[in-house]
Design an enzyme around this catalytic site. Structure first.
Site, PDB file in Angstrom:
ATOM      1  CD  GLU A  29      -3.061  -1.067   2.216  1.00 55.35           C
ATOM      2  OE1 GLU A  29      -2.896  -0.344   3.206  1.00 55.35           O
ATOM      3  OE2 GLU A  29      -4.066  -1.766   2.048  1.00 55.35           O
ATOM      4  CD  GLU A  38      -3.893  -5.886   2.954  1.00 54.02           C
ATOM      5  OE1 GLU A  38      -4.708  -5.203   3.598  1.00 54.02           O
ATOM      6  OE2 GLU A  38      -2.669  -5.693   2.982  1.00 54.02           O
TER       7      GLU A  38
HETATM    8  O1  AHR Z   1      -5.063  -6.171   6.920  1.00 55.95           O
HETATM    9  C1  AHR Z   1      -4.898  -5.098   7.772  1.00 55.95           C
HETATM   10  C2  AHR Z   1      -4.182  -3.921   7.120  1.00 55.95           C
HETATM   11  O2  AHR Z   1      -4.993  -3.363   6.127  1.00 55.95           O
HETATM   12  C3  AHR Z   1      -2.895  -4.230   6.391  1.00 55.95           C
HETATM   13  O3  AHR Z   1      -1.796  -4.235   7.230  1.00 55.95           O
HETATM   14  C4  AHR Z   1      -2.782  -3.098   5.412  1.00 55.95           C
HETATM   15  O4  AHR Z   1      -2.087  -3.471   4.262  1.00 55.95           O
HETATM   16  C5  AHR Z   1      -4.215  -2.696   5.149  1.00 55.95           C
HETATM   17  O5  AHR Z   1      -4.397  -1.338   5.235  1.00 55.95           O
END
Ligand code: AHR
Length: 502
Positions: free
Chosen positions: A176, A295
């Site tokens: 990110e 994610e």
């Molecule tokens: O999954 C939790 C968090 O969400 C991760 O560390 C990050 O990549 C995202 O913002």
């Protein structure tokens, strides 16, 4: 049942979206909260094996059948020194972990993770730190993991007792990096160049690896679109996938809107595909960049509690979501969205796997399954094969994400194993829907089972003391009639798996 509450699925054997890449059933373990410590690793616990791995967790991870696990972060990775996490445990430094405001002991690290992956039958997806560190460190960790012997880092691994190289195939180039919260976040030009250079050097060390470059942290990010374009323009030849992340919430307590969230996910995927192909065209390249949705999940229940946490403790209860039925329905719908884009989404990771935003929760006395365990586990177990281009004829409703179908559905054909699987979510909170699907092309197929996840209360969830409040049941009346038509009822508020076998 109201007469308009009907859903018809139209399929044709030869109209396929693409083969399911099993890596879309991936998940994620971050050094965050109790994912690692007290999650997968808890020496001294009655369920721990000789390595300190929780055996009860291993069993559930195997039940889901998770082909890849992303590690070690997440936001965590952007200030992480991988060297801290290898070698004799007693010599490893404890560090302030700024991303989540905790102390990281490094008692569990790279070698332990690789050993755990072997135990659960998963491949690693290893993320490197491009926040505080550079391409030299990226090179070194590839050398530690993937080179057989005879160099500083490969011999260091051997000295740590690991003779054979891990041959990690899949690497995330940071995490990110567009987000202002990310340690070392960058402009798209800066990041694109850095990621491209890292990928270039890492592939010099091991040409077999595949690299995932960071896309936007969500479709709502201010630079979404431009970020993807500029990053790819600067890294195209040295990367293989671009990442997408998304979490949905029901803060406004509007279940129909919440359940329609995957309409946005569809748009997100389709937009990123367009940008990848636009850059491909401008580069006159033959190479296609595919998508890694590494994610995705529902995240909001725990946010208030987390804001009150004391800082600099070790593995506190952080991001521990108590999921309910509506969360499971959305997770099922998101999974259907991923499958419907199987031609371009080759990797996806439910974030995360244990304790943190997870389908599995541990206590000192055992484990229990959150509601979202079921759609994730069943998709992974039964959703292998070719995704059929499933036309779903169904009424829609208006939502803040656009018009949403009352029923999300997809059909997957696994001819090799003589199986046909229908996944369907009925988002109507009050009414059942009648489902029909003409299966004349699949005349040898009979219903093996129809498994349903539902509850009278869409807010119902599972707890340590009541672990089966929301659980699977069987609909035994589902059948293929004499005309070769599959007919069944999808109960209001339900996730459904209809499995047919030759
Ligand atoms: O999954 C939790 C968090 O969400 C991760 O560390 C990050 O990549 C995202 O913002």
């Amino acid at each position: 049942m109201k007469k308009e509450n009907k859903v018809t699925l139209c399929i044709d054997k030869s109209f396929t979206v693409g083969k399911v890449d099993k890596r879309i059933y991936g998940s994620f373990i971050e050094h965050l909260g109790r994912a690692v410590y007290e999650g997968i690793y808890q020496p001294g616990n009655k369920f721990a094996d000789e390595n300190g791995f929780r055996k009860d967790v291993i069993e559930l991870v195997k039940e889901i059948d998770v082909p890849i696990v992303r590690y070690p972060g997440g936001n965590f990775v952007s200030a992480f020194r991988w060297e801290d996490s290898v070698g004799p445990v007693e010599e490893r430094p404890a560090r302030l972990e700024p991303a989540w405001g905790v102390v990281e002991s490094n008692r569990f690290g790279l070698d332990e993770f690789m050993n755990w992956c072997k135990k659960v039958g998963s491949e690693p997806m290893y993320a490197i730190n491009l926040g505080t560190r550079g391409i030299e460190d990226a090179k070194n960790v590839v050398e530690y993991c993937n080179i057989e012997k005879g160099t500083y880092y490969s011999d260091l691994r051997i000295k740590h007792g690991v003779k054979d190289p891990y041959k990690i195939k899949l690497w995330c180039l940071g995490n990110e990096m567009d987000g202002p919260w990310q340690i070392g976040h960058m402009t798209p030009e800066e990041y694109g160049l850095k990621a491209g250079r890292a990928g270039h050097l890492m592939k010099m060390i091991d040409p077999e690896i595949e690299c995932v470059v960071c896309g936007s942290s969500g479709i709502g990010m201010p630079k979404f679109g431009e970020w993807e374009r500029v990053v790819l323009e600067n890294s195209y030849d040295n990367v293989d996938y671009i990442s997408l992340h998304t979490y949905y919430d029901n803060e406004e307590d509007n279940t129909p809107n919440f359940l329609a969230s995957n309409v946005s996910m569809d748009k997100f995927i389709e937009s990123v595909v367009s940008i990848c192909d636009c850059v491909k065209a401008t580069k006159r390249s033959d190479k296609t960049i595919n998508l890694s949705f590494d994610e995705w999940n529902v995240w909001y229940h725990s946010k208030k509690k987390d804001a009150e946490l004391e800082k600099w403790t070790e593995h506190p209860h952080q991001l521990e979501e108590d999921y309910n039925l509506e969360d499971a329905l959305l997770v099922g719908s998101m999974m259907i969205t991923l499958l419907r884009h199987a031609d371009r989404v080759k990797i996806a990771c439910l974030a995360q796997l244990v304790n943190v935003l997870s389908p599995i929760t541990t206590t000192d006395n055992g484990v229990f399954k959150q509601t979202i365990f079921y759609p994730f586990m069943q998709s992974s177990r039964y959703g292998r094969g070719e995704v059929l281009n499933t036309i779903v004829k169904v009424p829609t409703y208006e939502s803040k994400h656009g018009d949403a179908p009352y029923v999300d559905s997809v059909v997957i054909s696994d001819e090799e194993n003589g199986a046909l699987t229908v996944f369907a979510v009925n988002k109507n909170l009050e009414d059942d829907f009648e489902l029909t699907c003409d299966l004349r092309q699949f005349s040898d197929y009979k219903v093996e089972f129809h498994s349903v996840l539902t509850h009278k209360d869409v807010k119902a969830g599972n707890t340590e003391n009541n672990p089966d409040e929301v659980k699977l049941s069987d609909n035994t009346s589902t059948a293929v009639n004499d005309n070769g038509v599959l007919k069944t009822t999808l109960p209001a508020r339900s996730w459904n798996v209809i499995r047919l076998k030759v």
